[in-house]
Write a protein that holds these residues in place. Sequence first.
Motif, PDB file in Angstrom:
ATOM      1  N   GLY A 163      14.402 -22.108  69.208  1.00  0.00           N
ATOM      2  CA  GLY A 163      13.358 -21.108  69.374  1.00  0.00           C
ATOM      3  C   GLY A 163      12.162 -21.622  70.167  1.00  0.00           C
ATOM      4  N   LYS A 197       9.842 -22.389  73.571  1.00  0.00           N
ATOM      5  CA  LYS A 197       9.391 -21.756  74.814  1.00  0.00           C
ATOM      6  C   LYS A 197       9.147 -22.866  75.836  1.00  0.00           C
ATOM      7  CE  LYS A 197       9.158 -17.712  72.864  1.00  0.00           C
ATOM      8  NZ  LYS A 197      10.356 -16.966  72.890  1.00  0.00           N
ATOM      9  N   LYS A 202      18.133 -25.731  78.170  1.00  0.00           N
ATOM     10  CA  LYS A 202      18.014 -24.308  77.830  1.00  0.00           C
ATOM     11  C   LYS A 202      18.744 -23.998  76.520  1.00  0.00           C
ATOM     12  CE  LYS A 202      17.214 -22.455  82.445  1.00  0.00           C
ATOM     13  NZ  LYS A 202      17.732 -21.611  83.533  1.00  0.00           N
ATOM     14  N   TYR A 203      19.864 -24.656  76.295  1.00  0.00           N
ATOM     15  CA  TYR A 203      20.592 -24.486  75.036  1.00  0.00           C
ATOM     16  C   TYR A 203      19.727 -24.952  73.856  1.00  0.00           C
ATOM     17  CZ  TYR A 203      23.969 -25.236  71.309  1.00  0.00           C
ATOM     18  OH  TYR A 203      24.617 -25.220  70.096  1.00  0.00           O
ATOM     19  N   GLU A 257      16.988 -22.482  73.191  1.00  0.00           N
ATOM     20  CA  GLU A 257      17.476 -21.285  72.503  1.00  0.00           C
ATOM     21  C   GLU A 257      17.764 -21.571  71.031  1.00  0.00           C
ATOM     22  OE1 GLU A 257      21.410 -18.471  72.696  1.00  0.00           O
ATOM     23  OE2 GLU A 257      20.530 -19.096  74.607  1.00  0.00           O
ATOM     24  N   GLU A 258      18.430 -22.682  70.770  1.00  0.00           N
ATOM     25  CA  GLU A 258      18.793 -23.039  69.397  1.00  0.00           C
ATOM     26  C   GLU A 258      17.581 -23.285  68.505  1.00  0.00           C
ATOM     27  OE1 GLU A 258      21.964 -23.391  67.750  1.00  0.00           O
ATOM     28  OE2 GLU A 258      22.360 -22.079  69.447  1.00  0.00           O
TER      29      GLU A 258
END
Length: 128
Positions: free
Chosen positions: A74, A76, A67-68, A71-72
């Motif tokens: 971008g 999906k 998940k990190y 997020e880092e």
Amino acid sequence: MSTVTVTPIKTEADYQNALSRIDELLGLNPDPYSELDDELDVISTLVHAYEQAHYAIPYPDPVDAIKYLMEENGWKNKDLEQFIGPKSRVSEILNRKRYFTLQQIHNLHTHLGLPLEIFINEKVLQVV
């Protein structure tokens, strides 16, 4: 030619002394392959081993690590399908309803650079 005696790091005091010596040696900016450079190398190796035994940083949870990365970068869920499988499988894993298969672990390690140890370690093995 002087001889430097380097001793094992067994206590916190030994560790602090070794750190002080590393700072001192770095301040001297030793020439490569010199006796001081060799001493710096040996003490650094001993410090690293001591830190691994006494100050080890635990591996992150594999789902949290993914998940990190998402997020880092971008990303999906769709971006993980090539490594994990269909949309439903990605969702199950990210929602902790299913654990990784060996093939998925291999894919995530090979293509995303995630260390194998985050998938297989004492903490994870106790949960599964």
